[in-house]
Enzyme design. Structure first.
Site: not given
Ligand SMILES: Cc1cc2nc3c(=O)[nH]c(=O)nc-3n(C[C@H](O)[C@H](O)[C@H](O)COP(=O)(O)OP(=O)(O)OC[C@H]3O[C@@H](n4cnc5c(N)ncnc54)[C@H](O)[C@@H]3O)c2cc1C
Ligand SMILES: *[C@@H]1O[C@H](CO)[C@@H](O)[C@H](O)[C@H]1NC(C)=O
Ligand SMILES: *[C@@H]1O[C@H](CO)[C@@H](O)[C@H](O)[C@H]1NC(C)=O
Length: 608
Positions: A540
């Protein structure tokens, strides 16, 4: 040959194509199909791939050779018994939403109100964000519930395996019988004080047909948006500026996704806006490579500073997670065979899922949960290390639990060195750790490992809370009929003649009214050592680019503008100025819907 045809100029360029980016891009293109959008995502596409459709495959994404995860190594720490810690972060289209455990667990309303009032972000309080959570979801469990949604893109249900697993059922039943002040409830997710201290059935970010509800599928892939160009395997190196106006980004094709692609740096321009959405691990690194960050960090990495923003990557936050295994009646079903890759179990469950979306692959083995907040008379059980924290952070906010706890039907870890039997575990995820870490670049090389410290357990209050969680969970689990004893190697090393040590040798459940285990000071020390040896991440990661006033270390303002520049907004969980007690996909949905509104307004797009 280039894996994608990317034009020289778009209206809006997203750097990162994860959970939030897919939501925002989806909302924008739906409202204005003329808007030319480019999404650059480092990881592979997820469209129509079974490993992103079946929720029960979550563990496969965490395998060491996984291509959908980036593994960030936190440095060895004295607070974690000298261990380093790997913190996996999603790396694929749809990001975390496409690989996570699909646990549906919502925060406290005061978490959002804190963002609004304590960090000066008008419009980000619960009265604004709860309606946006509703906008995002269809709560198949019961769409009439007051804070839930009835027609949003993200489906929430009890999963394709809508019968509960026996282990979880017993947790839901035995929990309230033992914890007499913590009854069973139909609702543990209303963001209010009544959602705490009750045992509830845990919903999933999945349809009742056993299909994952990720934002890529439900906001983007489902639209025929010809003006959205989504490039997988494309890493953003940095944002380009003319003076302090963001005008484009530099990118390279990812070595792993496109092994044959040349490695030169390309440029694409954005005429209207750049949205950085690379997640809590990715976004601070992109900013620093772009010259936005602390002078000392940039200097060490050999990067010329453009904007002095010492808050970039300064505070890493997460939910430290303690998973403690127990033996279980071998007659009950767990996920262990699936986790170990047993072919027969996989075959059987594939067939079952194909037939009606049920079985292990349509669910996750975490069907019941409780959010623990100490009652008045229990606060002192947490000891002196916690006292000040309680007064300061919790006493005035009755909707804040210390952690959520579940019984897990299986041991979700690499089992290659363990006896191939069935397990069940307690999982305790600390909601508001006091400790903080950091995350910074070490060079402008896009593949270089960052300087990362997750910071776990550097404050003693965090250990005190997990210690309490270990004890509470153990008392419940050892009363469940399926209990067959503790898996001692992963438990504290109690003295064999201590009561806590003797109880480790139990091989079956104790009666409901059995005396509670009494722990000596020495036992407590053993628990603390165990916590330091076994604590992990709940995946998280958050708060690395906080939305708060610049003079307080903020990185973005209330409208998600990165301070000191124009034309650059940031939208992902990195903006959280303080923690949220939830599984963070939930809070991310609120951020995504809010970001879509803010960005649409800025671009003059209506109807989002
Ligand atoms: C293994 C795991 C289990 C989880 N389990 C749960 C759960 O059961 N329930 C729940 O509510 N939440 C869960 N979470 C947490 C939740 O999924 C995340 O908090 C949420 O998806 C974050 O969203 P975000 O948009 O901030 O980032 P992300 O969804 O992580 O998106 C960021 C994206 O940016 C990309 N990126 C990074 N750097 C670059 C770059 N330089 N150039 C291009 N692309 C790049 C990455 O590849 C990634 O795809 C879990 C997360 C993980 C990893
Ligand atoms: C894409 O945008 C152009 C204008 O930029 C517009 O003419 C065209 O109709 C749009 N295509 C779709 C499928 O909406
Ligand atoms: C499994 O079930 C059988 C009967 O159904 C019972 O005899 C046996 O004791 C059970 N095994 C365990 C370990 O509880």
């Amino acid at each position: 040959m280039a894996p994608h045809t990317i034009e020289s100029n778009y209206d809006v360029v997203f750097a990162g194509g994860g959970t939030t980016a897919c939501m925002v891009a989806g909302r924008l293109t739906k409202a204005d199909p003329n808007l030319k959008i480019l999404i650059l995502e480092a990881g592979p596409t997820t469209k129509d791939k079974i490993e992103h459709i079946q929720p029960g495959r979550y563990i496969t994404h965490l395998a060491p050779d996984s291509k959908t995860m980036q593994f960030y190594e936190s440095k060895a720490s004295e607070h974690m018994a000298g261990r380093g810690l790997v913190v996996p972060s999603a790396r694929c289209v749809g990001g975390g939403a496409s690989v996570n455990f699909v646990l549906y667990n919502r925060p406290a309303a005061s978490d959002f109100d804190t963002w609004e009032t304590e960090y000066s972000n008008p419009g980000w309080g619960s009265k604004d964000l709860i309606p946006l959570l509703q906008k995002a979801e269809t709560y198949e469990v019961d769409p009439t519930r007051k804070t839930h949604g009835s027609s949003g893109p993200i489906k929430v249900s009890f999963g394709g395996n809508s019968s509960m697993m026996e282990i979880c059922k017993q947790f839901l039943e035995v929990g309230p019988q033992f914890e007499k002040d913590r009854p069973q409830s139909e609702e543990g997710n209303n963001l209010d004080p009544e959602s705490l201290n009750c045992f509830f059935r845990m919903p999933k970010f999945s349809s009742s047909k056993g299909r994952r509800s990720d934002t890529a599928t439900h906001y983007l892939y489902n639209q025929d948006s010809k003006n959205v160009t989504l490039c997988d395997g494309t890493r953003v190196k940095r944002v380009l500026f003319e003076g302090t106006k963001a005008i484009g980004v530099e990118y390279v094709f990812d070595k792993q996704v496109h092994p044959d692609a040349e490695q030169s740096v390309h440029t694409v321009l954005a005429s209207r806006l750049i949205v950085l959405s690379a997640g809590a691990m990715g976004s601070p690194l992109v900013l620093e490579r772009s010259g936005i960050g602390a002078a000392s960090v940039l200097e060490k990495a050999g990067i010329k500073q453009l904007v002095d923003l010492p808050g970039v990557g300064k505070e890493y936050d997460d939910h430290p997670f303690l998973v403690t295994p127990y033996f279980v009646d071998p007659n009950v079903t767990t996920y262990d065979r699936l986790f170990r890759g047993d072919a027969e179990t996989w075959g059987k469950n594939m067939a079952q899922w194909d037939a009606d979306g049920s079985g292990l692959l349509g669910a996750n083995g975490v069907d019941a949960s409780v959010k623990f907040r100490p009652l008045e008379h229990e606060v002192e059980e947490l000891g002196p290390d916690f006292e000040e924290v309680w007064k300061k952070d919790y006493a005035q906010k009755p909707d804040k639990p210390l952690f959520w706890m579940s019984a897990l039907a299986g041991l979700p870890a690499d089992q290659s060195a363990l006896p191939p039997i069935s397990y069940f575990c307690s999982g305790v995820s600390l909601g508001y750790p006091v400790s903080r870490g950091h995350l910074h670049v070490t060079s402008d090389d896009i593949y270089a490992a960052p300087d990362f410290d997750c910071g776990f357990l550097s404050h003693p209050a965090d250990v005190a809370v997990l210690r309490w969680g270990y004890k509470r969970a153990r008392e419940i689990l050892r009363r469940m009929p399926v209990y067959r004893g503790a898996f001692a190697p992963a438990h504290p090393h109690f003295d064999a003649d201590s009561l806590a040590g003797i109880a480790l040798t139990e091989d079956g459940p104790v009666p409901l009214n059995a005396p509670k285990i009494v722990y000596s000071k020495k036992d407590d020390d053993a628990i603390d050592a165990n916590i330091r040896s076994f604590v992990g991440t709940t995946w998280h990661s958050l708060g690395t680019c906080p939305m708060k006033p610049r003079e307080r270390g903020g990185v973005v303002d209330t409208d998600l503008n990165v301070y000191g520049v124009t034309g650059l907004k940031l939208a992902d969980l990195s903006i959280a100025p303080s923690n949220v007690n939830c599984n963070t996909y939930s809070a991310t949905l609120a951020i995504g819907e809010k970001a879509a509104l803010i960005i649409a307004k800025e671009l003059g797009i209506e109807g989002v």
